[in-house]
Scaffold this active site. Structure first.
Site, PDB file in Angstrom:
ATOM      1  N   CYS A  10      43.931  39.168  35.826  1.00 62.95           N
ATOM      2  CA  CYS A  10      44.996  40.072  36.279  1.00 62.95           C
ATOM      3  C   CYS A  10      44.566  41.518  36.060  1.00 62.95           C
ATOM      4  O   CYS A  10      44.153  41.896  34.964  1.00 62.95           O
ATOM      5  CB  CYS A  10      46.275  39.775  35.510  1.00 62.95           C
ATOM      6  SG  CYS A  10      47.602  40.941  35.856  1.00 62.95           S
ATOM      7  N   PHE A  11      44.680  42.328  37.087  1.00 67.78           N
ATOM      8  CA  PHE A  11      44.137  43.685  36.979  1.00 67.78           C
ATOM      9  C   PHE A  11      44.951  44.630  36.112  1.00 67.78           C
ATOM     10  O   PHE A  11      44.470  45.671  35.702  1.00 67.78           O
ATOM     11  CB  PHE A  11      43.855  44.304  38.337  1.00 67.78           C
ATOM     12  CG  PHE A  11      44.935  44.231  39.398  1.00 67.78           C
ATOM     13  CD1 PHE A  11      46.282  44.259  39.132  1.00 67.78           C
ATOM     14  CD2 PHE A  11      44.535  44.147  40.726  1.00 67.78           C
ATOM     15  CE1 PHE A  11      47.228  44.211  40.136  1.00 67.78           C
ATOM     16  CE2 PHE A  11      45.471  44.103  41.753  1.00 67.78           C
ATOM     17  CZ  PHE A  11      46.830  44.136  41.449  1.00 67.78           C
TER      18      PHE A  11
END
Length: 160
Positions: free
Chosen positions: A11-12
């Protein structure tokens, strides 16, 4: 003079805040890269049909932080032995990847994988691939945790 780097490590949101807090990193932007769709949306990337990874593109000052140091940060941020997932997030959009822009970055990435491998029981599955077009994510994803007053969304993973 500045340089650029692009990393995918799940997840960024968490990856972005960690790099944003790294001295020498001048800017961060979350988005999508490594796939085949033009101008993908978050929903399309999460749907798994675009081939893109959630990634963070950053600009840094190499006089303050080296690319090698950024690679070391990258490997501390996630479990590089998990194929197409990080914690509860599953799918190729959450893969571990280093998108290199120069032959020097490619060599440094390969060397960093070798360093990281010594600290894990399972093989490191991080991809090292040429940088492709980076598609910025929607505005609400940029600095997502910071906007919400959160320091982290990190989910501890099992020891690698």
């Amino acid at each position: 003079m500045t340089e650029e780097a692009t990393f995918a490590a799940g997840c960024f949101w968490q990856v972005e805040i960690e790099f944003a807090n790294t001295p020498g990193v001048l800017s961060t932007e979350v988005g999508y890269t490594g796939g085949h769709a033009e101008s993908p949306s978050y929903e399309q990337v999460c749907g798994g049909t675009t081939g893109h990874a959630e990634a963070v593109h950053l600009t840094f000052d190499p006089d303050q932080v080296s690319y090698d140091e950024l690679l070391d940060v990258f490997f501390r941020l996630h479990d590089p032995t998990q194929l197409d997932r990080q914690g509860p997030d599953i799918g190729h959009q959450y893969r571990s990847a280093i998108f290199f822009g120069t032959p020097e970055q490619e060599r440094a990435a390969i060397a960093a994988i070798e360093r990281a491998a010594t600290g894990h029981k399972r093989p490191v599955v991080t991809q090292v691939v040429p940088a492709e077009r980076f598609w910025p994510a929607e505005d609400y994803h940029q600095r997502y945790l910071e906007k919400r007053g959160m320091a982290t969304c990190h989910v501890p993973s099992a020891a690698a």
